[in-house]
Design a protein around this motif. Structure first.
Motif, PDB file in Angstrom:
ATOM      1  N   ALA A 255       0.809  -1.167  -0.059  1.00 31.17           N
ATOM      2  CA  ALA A 255      -0.101   0.029  -0.052  1.00 31.17           C
ATOM      3  C   ALA A 255       0.876   1.340   0.081  1.00 31.17           C
ATOM      4  O   ALA A 255       0.321   2.355  -0.156  1.00 31.17           O
ATOM      5  CB  ALA A 255      -0.990   0.019   1.094  1.00 31.17           C
ATOM      6  N   GLY A 256       2.129   1.168   0.083  1.00 32.19           N
ATOM      7  CA  GLY A 256       3.009   2.195   0.077  1.00 32.19           C
ATOM      8  C   GLY A 256       3.070   3.226   1.411  1.00 32.19           C
ATOM      9  O   GLY A 256       2.578   4.332   1.155  1.00 32.19           O
ATOM     10  N   LEU A 257       3.160   2.533   2.315  1.00 33.43           N
ATOM     11  CA  LEU A 257       3.079   3.399   3.586  1.00 33.43           C
ATOM     12  C   LEU A 257       4.613   4.182   3.847  1.00 33.43           C
ATOM     13  O   LEU A 257       4.954   4.977   4.753  1.00 33.43           O
ATOM     14  CB  LEU A 257       3.202   2.520   5.036  1.00 33.43           C
ATOM     15  CG  LEU A 257       1.856   1.872   5.188  1.00 33.43           C
ATOM     16  CD1 LEU A 257       1.995   0.382   6.119  1.00 33.43           C
ATOM     17  CD2 LEU A 257       0.674   2.765   5.742  1.00 33.43           C
ATOM     18  N   ASP A 258       5.517   3.853   3.281  1.00 33.88           N
ATOM     19  CA  ASP A 258       6.768   4.764   3.150  1.00 33.88           C
ATOM     20  C   ASP A 258       6.622   6.035   3.185  1.00 33.88           C
ATOM     21  O   ASP A 258       5.881   6.661   2.162  1.00 33.88           O
ATOM     22  CB  ASP A 258       7.856   4.103   1.911  1.00 33.88           C
ATOM     23  CG  ASP A 258       8.237   2.760   2.216  1.00 33.88           C
ATOM     24  OD1 ASP A 258       7.977   2.279   3.158  1.00 33.88           O
ATOM     25  OD2 ASP A 258       8.965   2.108   1.150  1.00 33.88           O
TER      26      ASP A 258
ATOM     27  N   LEU B  16       4.592  -4.251  12.577  1.00 34.64           N
ATOM     28  CA  LEU B  16       3.569  -4.388  11.792  1.00 34.64           C
ATOM     29  C   LEU B  16       3.387  -3.520  10.277  1.00 34.64           C
ATOM     30  O   LEU B  16       2.990  -3.829   9.278  1.00 34.64           O
ATOM     31  CB  LEU B  16       2.013  -4.050  12.397  1.00 34.64           C
ATOM     32  CG  LEU B  16       1.650  -4.965  13.483  1.00 34.64           C
ATOM     33  CD1 LEU B  16       0.698  -4.207  14.283  1.00 34.64           C
ATOM     34  CD2 LEU B  16       1.255  -6.430  12.955  1.00 34.64           C
ATOM     35  N   THR B  17       4.280  -2.318  10.582  1.00 31.96           N
ATOM     36  CA  THR B  17       4.165  -1.535   9.352  1.00 31.96           C
ATOM     37  C   THR B  17       5.607  -1.531   8.429  1.00 31.96           C
ATOM     38  O   THR B  17       5.318  -1.085   7.368  1.00 31.96           O
ATOM     39  CB  THR B  17       3.755   0.147   9.851  1.00 31.96           C
ATOM     40  OG1 THR B  17       4.850   0.383  10.641  1.00 31.96           O
ATOM     41  CG2 THR B  17       2.416   0.134  10.409  1.00 31.96           C
ATOM     42  N   GLY B  18       6.441  -1.831   9.211  1.00 32.20           N
ATOM     43  CA  GLY B  18       7.910  -1.821   8.748  1.00 32.20           C
ATOM     44  C   GLY B  18       8.368  -0.148   8.657  1.00 32.20           C
ATOM     45  O   GLY B  18       9.263   0.158   8.097  1.00 32.20           O
ATOM     46  N   GLN B  19       7.666   0.684   9.559  1.00 32.27           N
ATOM     47  CA  GLN B  19       8.038   2.212   9.329  1.00 32.27           C
ATOM     48  C   GLN B  19       8.496   2.285  10.871  1.00 32.27           C
ATOM     49  O   GLN B  19       8.012   1.940  11.985  1.00 32.27           O
ATOM     50  CB  GLN B  19       6.611   2.676   8.886  1.00 32.27           C
ATOM     51  CG  GLN B  19       6.207   2.487   7.563  1.00 32.27           C
ATOM     52  CD  GLN B  19       7.235   2.686   6.613  1.00 32.27           C
ATOM     53  OE1 GLN B  19       7.753   3.657   6.238  1.00 32.27           O
ATOM     54  NE2 GLN B  19       7.107   1.645   5.699  1.00 32.27           N
ATOM     55  N   GLN B  20       9.064   3.528  10.966  1.00 31.45           N
ATOM     56  CA  GLN B  20       9.484   4.153  12.005  1.00 31.45           C
ATOM     57  C   GLN B  20       8.965   5.639  12.264  1.00 31.45           C
ATOM     58  O   GLN B  20       9.152   6.186  13.534  1.00 31.45           O
ATOM     59  CB  GLN B  20      10.811   3.920  12.382  1.00 31.45           C
ATOM     60  CG  GLN B  20      11.382   2.594  12.429  1.00 31.45           C
ATOM     61  CD  GLN B  20      12.886   2.672  12.688  1.00 31.45           C
ATOM     62  OE1 GLN B  20      13.466   3.553  12.452  1.00 31.45           O
ATOM     63  NE2 GLN B  20      13.256   1.662  13.831  1.00 31.45           N
ATOM     64  N   ARG B  21       8.406   6.149  11.492  1.00 33.24           N
ATOM     65  CA  ARG B  21       7.567   7.562  11.592  1.00 33.24           C
ATOM     66  C   ARG B  21       6.107   7.487  12.286  1.00 33.24           C
ATOM     67  O   ARG B  21       5.070   7.629  11.690  1.00 33.24           O
ATOM     68  CB  ARG B  21       7.664   8.147  10.363  1.00 33.24           C
ATOM     69  CG  ARG B  21       7.206   9.498  10.341  1.00 33.24           C
ATOM     70  CD  ARG B  21       7.393  10.148   8.734  1.00 33.24           C
ATOM     71  NE  ARG B  21       7.108  11.360   8.986  1.00 33.24           N
ATOM     72  CZ  ARG B  21       6.951  12.304   7.586  1.00 33.24           C
ATOM     73  NH1 ARG B  21       6.669  11.585   6.478  1.00 33.24           N
ATOM     74  NH2 ARG B  21       6.532  13.409   7.531  1.00 33.24           N
ATOM     75  N   ILE B  22       6.089   7.159  13.443  1.00 38.31           N
ATOM     76  CA  ILE B  22       4.966   6.671  14.227  1.00 38.31           C
ATOM     77  C   ILE B  22       4.938   7.695  15.537  1.00 38.31           C
ATOM     78  O   ILE B  22       5.848   7.789  16.339  1.00 38.31           O
ATOM     79  CB  ILE B  22       4.890   5.398  14.585  1.00 38.31           C
ATOM     80  CG1 ILE B  22       4.838   4.408  13.423  1.00 38.31           C
ATOM     81  CG2 ILE B  22       3.570   4.976  15.514  1.00 38.31           C
ATOM     82  CD1 ILE B  22       5.148   3.112  13.657  1.00 38.31           C
ATOM     83  N   ILE B  23       3.775   8.289  15.722  1.00 39.83           N
ATOM     84  CA  ILE B  23       3.394   8.894  16.773  1.00 39.83           C
ATOM     85  C   ILE B  23       1.918   8.004  17.499  1.00 39.83           C
ATOM     86  O   ILE B  23       1.027   7.967  17.063  1.00 39.83           O
ATOM     87  CB  ILE B  23       3.171  10.504  16.666  1.00 39.83           C
ATOM     88  CG1 ILE B  23       4.243  11.023  16.094  1.00 39.83           C
ATOM     89  CG2 ILE B  23       2.477  11.169  17.960  1.00 39.83           C
ATOM     90  CD1 ILE B  23       4.113  12.583  16.087  1.00 39.83           C
ATOM     91  N   ARG B  24       2.186   7.893  18.821  1.00 40.48           N
ATOM     92  CA  ARG B  24       1.177   7.210  19.667  1.00 40.48           C
ATOM     93  C   ARG B  24       0.471   8.460  20.291  1.00 40.48           C
ATOM     94  O   ARG B  24       0.935   9.110  21.170  1.00 40.48           O
ATOM     95  CB  ARG B  24       1.673   6.003  20.601  1.00 40.48           C
ATOM     96  CG  ARG B  24       0.524   5.144  21.034  1.00 40.48           C
ATOM     97  CD  ARG B  24       1.247   4.051  21.853  1.00 40.48           C
ATOM     98  NE  ARG B  24       0.207   3.521  22.572  1.00 40.48           N
ATOM     99  CZ  ARG B  24       0.356   2.638  23.777  1.00 40.48           C
ATOM    100  NH1 ARG B  24       1.689   2.119  23.927  1.00 40.48           N
ATOM    101  NH2 ARG B  24      -0.657   2.124  24.340  1.00 40.48           N
ATOM    102  N   THR B  25      -0.997   8.232  20.271  1.00 42.06           N
ATOM    103  CA  THR B  25      -1.721   9.292  21.316  1.00 42.06           C
ATOM    104  C   THR B  25      -2.822   8.474  22.211  1.00 42.06           C
ATOM    105  O   THR B  25      -3.137   7.335  21.448  1.00 42.06           O
ATOM    106  CB  THR B  25      -2.276  10.160  20.112  1.00 42.06           C
ATOM    107  OG1 THR B  25      -3.452   9.605  19.617  1.00 42.06           O
ATOM    108  CG2 THR B  25      -1.541  10.962  19.221  1.00 42.06           C
TER     109      THR B  25
END
Length: 273
Positions: free
Chosen positions: A88-91, A110-119
């Motif tokens: 899906a192109g989460l990059d 789960l996403t293979g990404q590290q640009r994440i903010i948890r709220t």
């Protein structure tokens, strides 16, 4: 506030409250999209706010610059795995989670990404009176932090925590806490009914008093909570007698144990989802 293309994956009550707050604050409707498996909620959102909608998560991911992960916690892994399988192109996307019980490390997995903010917003966000805790790892850029904070400020107030355990403490002190007050109000209203008031009269007494007390706290930010309590507690009076009973029955310790239990349960959920 920066107006990035923003997609909500999930169209539940919290998504609706955030979308409503953003639109009221001037965020352009054509920069917002929401997805949901069934069309009913999407049709209502489109009618009420004029935003884009889709039943296809991959379409939303391709369109958006930032994504709010707003599906139920138990559905999160399946939804994100499906996006990964469909490339899906989460990059390059900023991912903002509003789901309880799912850690940043689990979302990264789960996403293979590290640009994440948890709220962690709470339900008064539905009225624009929310309290949201935010957490981000050290590498998250300030522009992303500011964007996420401003988004959450559209429905209330915000507080950053220094480590992820702080989110569990936010859950205990704010996320779950509206129910604590409802339980206390429920008990007060039940006793008022026992004293002869009708159900409507008892609710009015308790509801207006709780509203007034909260406003007094907000209107006096430089006065401690203990001092506000003392100001309405005349020595030897009726309030003092009620407070004495609360304290003799261990109210403070009971509250501390309940909040600790909520935080413990939040940690347990992180190992299960």
């Amino acid at each position: 506030m920066e107006h990035r293309k923003l997609a909500f994956i999930g169209a539940g009550n919290m998504s609706r409250s955030l979308i409503s707050g953003l639109i009221k604050s001037g965020y352009p409707a054509d920069a917002i999209m929401a997805t949901n498996p069934s069309p009913g909620k999407l049709e209502q959102l489109a009618a009420d706010f004029g935003i884009h909608t889709s039943q296809d998560n991959t379409q939303a991911v391709a369109w958006a610059q930032a994504l709010v992960l707003a599906v139920k916690p138990q559905m999160m892994a399946g939804m994100l795995t499906d996006l990964q399988q469909h490339n899906a192109g989460l990059d390059g996307k900023l991912l903002i989670s509003i789901a309880a019980g799912i850690s940043v490390s689990r979302l990264e997995q789960l996403t293979g990404q590290q640009r994440i903010i948890r709220t962690m917003p709470n339900t008064p966000s539905l009225l624009g009176l929310g309290m949201t805790g935010l957490y981000a790892r050290a590498h998250i850029e300030q522009a992303d932090r500011d964007y996420c904070q401003q988004m959450m400020q559209a429905v209330g107030k915000t507080l950053w925590v220094n480590d992820e355990e702080g989110i569990n403490q936010v859950i205990a002190a704010a996320g779950s806490a509206p129910a604590y007050f409802f339980l206390f109000m429920e008990a007060m209203a039940a006793q008022a009914q026992q004293s002869g008031f009708s159900e409507q009269e008892a609710r009015l007494l308790v509801e207006q008093t709780a509203l007034g007390a909260a406003h007094m706290v907000a209107a006096n930010p430089d006065v401690s909570l203990s001092e506000l309590r003392a100001q309405v507690t005349s020595k030897g009076g009726t309030t003092a007698e009620a407070i004495r009973h609360f304290q003799e029955q261990g109210l403070e310790q009971l509250v501390a144990h309940a909040m600790a239990a909520a935080a413990t349960r939040a940690r347990e959920l992180e190992t299960q989802l």
